[in-house]
Design a protein around this motif. Structure first.
Motif, PDB file in Angstrom:
ATOM      1  N   ASP A 138     -39.659 -44.393  25.821  1.00 25.11           N
ATOM      2  CA  ASP A 138     -38.961 -45.668  26.062  1.00 25.11           C
ATOM      3  C   ASP A 138     -38.725 -46.423  24.759  1.00 25.11           C
ATOM      4  O   ASP A 138     -39.280 -47.495  24.518  1.00 25.11           O
ATOM      5  N   VAL A 139     -37.848 -45.868  23.929  1.00 24.65           N
ATOM      6  CA  VAL A 139     -37.653 -46.383  22.580  1.00 24.65           C
ATOM      7  C   VAL A 139     -37.196 -47.841  22.567  1.00 24.65           C
ATOM      8  O   VAL A 139     -37.508 -48.595  21.645  1.00 24.65           O
ATOM      9  N   PHE A 140     -36.486 -48.277  23.623  1.00 23.29           N
ATOM     10  CA  PHE A 140     -35.982 -49.654  23.636  1.00 23.29           C
ATOM     11  C   PHE A 140     -37.022 -50.667  24.099  1.00 23.29           C
ATOM     12  O   PHE A 140     -36.757 -51.866  24.116  1.00 23.29           O
ATOM     13  N   SER A 141     -38.199 -50.183  24.455  1.00 26.25           N
ATOM     14  CA  SER A 141     -39.298 -51.100  24.782  1.00 26.25           C
ATOM     15  C   SER A 141     -40.142 -51.419  23.560  1.00 26.25           C
ATOM     16  O   SER A 141     -41.033 -52.274  23.623  1.00 26.25           O
ATOM     17  N   GLN A 142     -39.888 -50.767  22.452  1.00 26.67           N
ATOM     18  CA  GLN A 142     -40.722 -50.884  21.264  1.00 26.67           C
ATOM     19  C   GLN A 142     -40.244 -52.033  20.364  1.00 26.67           C
ATOM     20  O   GLN A 142     -39.047 -52.306  20.270  1.00 26.67           O
ATOM     21  N   ASP A 143     -41.174 -52.663  19.679  1.00 29.71           N
ATOM     22  CA  ASP A 143     -40.779 -53.621  18.638  1.00 29.71           C
ATOM     23  C   ASP A 143     -39.871 -52.936  17.623  1.00 29.71           C
ATOM     24  O   ASP A 143     -38.893 -53.527  17.155  1.00 29.71           O
ATOM     25  N   LEU A 144     -40.203 -51.700  17.301  1.00 32.37           N
ATOM     26  CA  LEU A 144     -39.416 -50.916  16.355  1.00 32.37           C
ATOM     27  C   LEU A 144     -39.289 -49.505  16.882  1.00 32.37           C
ATOM     28  O   LEU A 144     -40.304 -48.819  17.098  1.00 32.37           O
ATOM     29  N   GLY A 145     -38.052 -49.079  17.129  1.00 33.07           N
ATOM     30  CA  GLY A 145     -37.812 -47.739  17.638  1.00 33.07           C
ATOM     31  C   GLY A 145     -36.968 -46.937  16.669  1.00 33.07           C
ATOM     32  O   GLY A 145     -36.038 -47.468  16.041  1.00 33.07           O
ATOM     33  N   PHE A 146     -37.289 -45.660  16.553  1.00 29.16           N
ATOM     34  CA  PHE A 146     -36.507 -44.754  15.720  1.00 29.16           C
ATOM     35  C   PHE A 146     -35.921 -43.657  16.604  1.00 29.16           C
ATOM     36  O   PHE A 146     -36.656 -42.985  17.341  1.00 29.16           O
ATOM     37  N   ILE A 147     -34.612 -43.485  16.547  1.00 27.57           N
ATOM     38  CA  ILE A 147     -33.901 -42.491  17.348  1.00 27.57           C
ATOM     39  C   ILE A 147     -33.421 -41.393  16.407  1.00 27.57           C
ATOM     40  O   ILE A 147     -32.541 -41.622  15.563  1.00 27.57           O
ATOM     41  N   ALA A 148     -34.018 -40.213  16.508  1.00 22.03           N
ATOM     42  CA  ALA A 148     -33.703 -39.123  15.588  1.00 22.03           C
ATOM     43  C   ALA A 148     -32.251 -38.677  15.758  1.00 22.03           C
ATOM     44  O   ALA A 148     -31.774 -38.509  16.885  1.00 22.03           O
ATOM     45  N   ILE A 149     -31.569 -38.474  14.656  1.00 22.91           N
ATOM     46  CA  ILE A 149     -30.197 -37.980  14.666  1.00 22.91           C
ATOM     47  C   ILE A 149     -30.198 -36.574  14.069  1.00 22.91           C
ATOM     48  O   ILE A 149     -30.588 -36.377  12.910  1.00 22.91           O
ATOM     49  N   VAL A 150     -29.779 -35.619  14.881  1.00 22.85           N
ATOM     50  CA  VAL A 150     -29.797 -34.215  14.485  1.00 22.85           C
ATOM     51  C   VAL A 150     -28.375 -33.751  14.204  1.00 22.85           C
ATOM     52  O   VAL A 150     -27.488 -33.904  15.048  1.00 22.85           O
ATOM     53  N   GLU A 151     -28.171 -33.215  13.028  1.00 27.39           N
ATOM     54  CA  GLU A 151     -26.878 -32.643  12.655  1.00 27.39           C
ATOM     55  C   GLU A 151     -27.119 -31.312  11.966  1.00 27.39           C
ATOM     56  O   GLU A 151     -28.000 -31.206  11.105  1.00 27.39           O
TER      57      GLU A 151
END
Length: 566
Positions: free
Chosen positions: A225-238
């Motif tokens: 639940d990344v949007f529940s965090q004070d700070l969230g990191f969403i990995a971007i894979v390319e």
């Protein structure tokens, strides 16, 4: 006392932290006091930084008072374990400690770690020492600091699991308090600081205004639940490589009934950072919150309120000053769910991984259901690890085909083979609530399984038993079970009565909305019955329940946390 601080304007906890001599307080004296099973009022705050909460058994409160006895005090101990990965030896150690010092159960939390419940004051030090012997600690698992860093849980779902869990560990270590108090009090290390020296270069002598939470996800999975965090990191894979992370700030779910100025908020994506910048970004977001957060009113002290008070643009400008560079523009990503996928999966590592549902996150033996014994025996034979998920479940991870067969046999022997459960139950979360949480107004963990069974009956009437719907229940509005992101959220108001919230998104990106206030079980079922019937008859192909109730105007979509109503 500093002449530059007007303590009268600040929360009393600020002075308590300042006077604690970097989290020492009078904990040593409180622990040694044989007269009471409690610790002093001030130490109840300071002990949180050490991963400890004082509680008492509210089921027997009245009888204790009648006998003129103090409450049956005990303590919750929470581990700090970034990414939730435990060796079999560590699992066995926790199992033993739960029997030796706690209430015989293990609680898997929504922050990918363990809690022990029912530890008596006289056993706190021994428990923490034995955890340390197995390379586990509880420092900063609670308190006004960065807490356990979460990450994507399942190695079988992503070849990048090892990378993000290592990143979670590195962030956690970087943001740990530097005081020696923990080691002195619990591990008998020599006192290394007894003056106002600069022993906290990051946090300072008053630490953060409030708790701080960080999580890392790998799309399309949003299992922490990344949007529940004070700070969230969403990995971007390319090109089969993590090239960086989108940065989301200002998530947080705690609220207070009767205070409309408190509300849940989903994180705002403010840009993108490269892998070599991620620790710097984490540190600088923490510093901006340290220096700008509200230290007068703890109910307005989380980062979400700092950002809403400053405005996103001003917050980003301030962060840029701290960083000395600008974040890159946000990159595209898609999240499809915030729950776990259950069952055995063979990963790209050619090993087997079993995601196992643990109702309410409670590992125990009960009658013929002997989950605790099964996991004890499994830990003795597996050639992999055990990973806790952010949804109170666990993964028996990285085992060979031979060991996979042993695991299946042991689960069967102890009556806990994975069951074919409903889509609703597999997406359920409940906080501990009664009898031990002092904040709870109503039941959650002990009650939600029964309520789910009754809602399942309604779903089955419409052939929706397999339909995945996220349901979460908490005993109070503080949000420990992340109820405000559920498609069906239930928040305890008083014994047997709950607020019903609808319309969260299946992927965890949208808050739900208050539908009915202060209703009991019969009323909850009566409210849900016609909505479920409508959903069965009129949903669009592939439409999730939360999206359906918004499209059909059962509730309005909440786009800003400030618009949330209790």
């Amino acid at each position: 006392m500093s002449e530059n601080i007007n303590w009268q304007e600040l929360s009393e906890v600020e002075k308590l932290k300042y006077d604690s001599n970097y989290l020492r307080g009078t904990l040593t004296e409180s622990l040694a006091d044989p007269i009471t099973g409690a610790i002093s009022d001030g130490d109840t705050q300071i002990s949180k930084f050490h991963g400890i909460y004082q509680q008492w058994d509210r089921d027997i409160d009245k009888e204790r008072k009648r006998q003129k006895l103090e409450p049956a005090f005990s303590f919750l101990i929470r581990l700090r374990m970034p990414g939730g990965r435990f060796t079999p030896g560590q699992w066995l150690a926790m199992d033993e400690l739960s029997e030796k010092y706690a209430n015989g159960t293990l609680k898997l939390t929504t922050r990918q770690t363990f809690q022990l419940h029912g530890v008596l004051k006289r056993n706190l030090k021994a428990t923490i020492k034995e955890m340390n012997d197995h390379l586990m600690d509880t420092i900063a698992a609670c308190g006004d600091v960065n807490r356990n860093v979460m990450s994507h849980a399942n190695p079988a779902q992503s070849s990048f699991h090892a990378e993000v869990i290592e990143t979670a560990k590195n962030i956690s270590e970087h943001l740990l308090p530097k005081t020696g108090a923990y080691h002195e009090i619990w591990l008998d290390k020599k006192l290394v600081a007894d003056s106002k020296e600069e022993v906290e270069p990051l946090y300072g002598n008053r630490y953060l205004p409030r708790k701080f939470k960080i999580g890392i996800v790998i799309p399309p999975h949003n299992d922490c639940d990344v949007f529940s965090q004070d700070l969230g990191f969403i990995a971007i894979v390319e090109n089969d490589k993590i090239v960086g992370y989108n940065v989301a700030v200002g998530g947080g779910l705690g609220t207070t009934f009767g205070k409309p100025e408190t509300y849940p908020r989903t994180g705002t994506v403010i840009g993108f950072c490269t892998p070599d910048q991620i620790i710097d970004v984490a540190e600088k977001v923490v510093l901006v919150q340290r220096d700008n957060g509200n230290r007068k009113d703890r109910k307005q002290a989380r980062l979400k309120y700092t950002i809403d008070r400053m405005g996103v643009e001003e917050f980003v400008a301030e962060l840029t000053k701290y960083l000395g560079y600008e974040l890159e523009p946000e990159r595209e990503y898609v999240l499809d769910r915030n729950g776990d996928d259950f069952g055995w999966i063979k990963g790209s590592d050619k090993k087997w991984h079993l995601t196992y549902f643990v109702e309410g996150g409670r590992v125990l033996d009960r009658g013929e259901y002997k989950l605790k014994t099964a996991l004890r025996e499994i830990s003795k034979v597996i050639d992999g690890d055990i990973i806790l998920t952010g949804n109170q479940n666990l993964i028996i991870s990285g085992v060979s085909t031979k060991v996979k067969n042993k695991v299946d046999a042991l689960l069967k022997t102890y009556g806990v083979s994975p069951e074919d459960i409903s889509g609703l139950r597999k997406n359920s979360i409940a906080c501990v609530a009664l009898p031990t949480c002092p904040l709870a107004f109503a039941e959650a963990e002990r009650y939600l399984p029964d309520l789910v069974s009754k809602i399942e009956a309604i779903l089955n009437e419409h052939e929706l038993g397999k339909e995945e719907i996220v349901i979460r229940m908490t005993g109070c509005p503080n949000g420990c079970g992340r109820p405000y992101l559920a498609e069906i959220g239930l928040i305890g108001k008083s014994p047997g009565y709950y607020n019903l919230y609808l319309g969260g998104s299946f992927n965890g990106s949208r808050l739900n909305t208050l539908y009915k206030q202060t209703i009991n079980e019969e009323e909850i079922l009566n409210e849900l019955r016609p909505i479920i019937a409508d959903f069965a008859a009129n949903r669009k192909d592939g439409e999730h329940f939360g999206d359906f109730v918004i499209r059909n105007n059962y509730v309005e979509e909440i786009k800003e946390g400030k618009d949330f109503k209790h």
